[in-house]
Design an enzyme around this catalytic site. Structure first.
Site, PDB file in Angstrom:
ATOM      1  N   MET A  77       0.844  -1.192   0.000  1.00  7.97           N
ATOM      2  CA  MET A  77       0.000   0.000   0.000  1.00  7.97           C
ATOM      3  C   MET A  77       0.882   1.245   0.000  1.00  7.97           C
ATOM      4  SD  MET A  77      -2.923  -1.024   2.779  1.00  7.97           S
ATOM      5  CE  MET A  77      -1.718  -1.367   4.063  1.00  7.97           C
ATOM      6  N   ILE A 105       1.832  -5.353   8.177  1.00  3.74           N
ATOM      7  CA  ILE A 105       3.258  -5.059   8.350  1.00  3.74           C
ATOM      8  C   ILE A 105       3.487  -3.550   8.211  1.00  3.74           C
ATOM      9  CG2 ILE A 105       5.593  -5.498   7.491  1.00  3.74           C
ATOM     10  CD1 ILE A 105       4.486  -8.098   6.270  1.00  3.74           C
ATOM     11  N   GLY A 112       1.100   4.081   4.594  1.00  2.00           N
ATOM     12  CA  GLY A 112       1.806   3.186   3.673  1.00  2.00           C
ATOM     13  C   GLY A 112       2.394   1.952   4.313  1.00  2.00           C
ATOM     14  N   SER A 113       2.136   0.777   3.775  1.00  2.00           N
ATOM     15  CA  SER A 113       2.692  -0.444   4.330  1.00  2.00           C
ATOM     16  C   SER A 113       2.346  -1.637   3.461  1.00  2.00           C
ATOM     17  CB  SER A 113       2.199  -0.651   5.763  1.00  2.00           C
ATOM     18  OG  SER A 113       3.002  -1.592   6.417  1.00  2.00           O
ATOM     19  N   ARG A 114       2.157  -2.820   4.103  1.00  2.00           N
ATOM     20  CA  ARG A 114       1.975  -4.051   3.349  1.00  2.00           C
ATOM     21  C   ARG A 114       1.135  -5.044   4.143  1.00  2.00           C
ATOM     22  NH1 ARG A 114       7.300  -7.600   2.148  1.00  2.00           N
ATOM     23  NH2 ARG A 114       6.356  -9.586   2.706  1.00  2.00           N
TER      24      ARG A 114
END
Length: 219
Positions: free
Chosen positions: A99, A157, A187-189
């Site tokens: 993301m 994450i 923002g991340s995953r």
């Protein structure tokens, strides 16, 4: 379109800071209209960028117990068979969705079921696409047991920019498919671990929509 509750405090504080900054510029530079206008324009741009990050669109989830939905908006960056060592301790099929700060950051349940396991891990803040981010970064692990008995694992994450993971679930809680279960700021995953015989319906680089894109079909 609504604003996510995680953004209320940040947006209020930011509004106060920007308003104070603009007031200060006008107070100390009353004759410099150009600087005042540039400061106002910059403030509006900053505020709108942060505002769009916390957007929370209303969606319609097409419930289907045989499919796995994307847990978030983003881009597919990993599709591979890998050893999942925290809960399953065996081979699973992994799908990872990255993301960016421009994506909606609501995390949604890929399939309906019962939360069998949930754990928060403090950790580092490596960039989200780093190979070790899934085991060393700040993260949460959630295992959902579907009505069929199949278990899937979803992992939030944190990345280099995202430094705050939120979740709204606990063990033994029942979740609906596409239900919001968490949020990651800036923002991340998300990683999804499925049975190795699951049929993958997406490819690397494909853009997903949380709670709408079918990423896999269960056998």
């Amino acid at each position: 379109m609504t604003i996510h509750k995680e953004g209320y405090k940040i947006l209020f504080v930011l509004l106060c800071v920007l308003a104070l900054a603009n007031y200060t510029i006008r107070y100390y530079m009353p004759a410099n209209e150009l600087v005042q206008q540039l400061a106002l324009i910059a403030s509006l741009i900053v505020y709108l960028l942060v505002l769009q990050f916390f957007r929370n669109p209303r969606i319609t989830v097409e419930v289907n117990e045989n499919v796995i939905l994307a847990p978030a908006d983003g881009k597919v960056v990993v599709i591979e068979n890998t050893e999942e060592g925290e809960y399953f301790k065996s081979e699973r099929k992994q799908i990872s969705i990255f993301m960016s700060p421009l994506n909606v950051h609501v995390c949604r349940t890929p399939a309906a079921g019962l939360v069998k396991f949930f754990k928060y891990h403090a950790g580092k803040y490596l960039v989200a696409w780093h190979p070790k981010s899934s085991t060393e970064n700040e993260r949460t692990t959630m295992v959902v047991e579907l009505t069929s008995g199949v278990e899937i694992l979803v992992r939030q994450i944190a990345g280099a920019v995202a430094r705050r993971i939120k979740w709204y679930v606990a063990e033994d809680q029942k979740l609906q498919q596409g239900q919001e279960y968490g949020f990651i700021k800036f923002g991340s995953r998300l990683d999804v671990f499925l049975p190795v015989d699951a049929e993958i319906n997406v490819k690397i680089g494909e853009v997903t929509k949380g709670g709408r894109t079918v990423i896999a079909t269960l056998k």
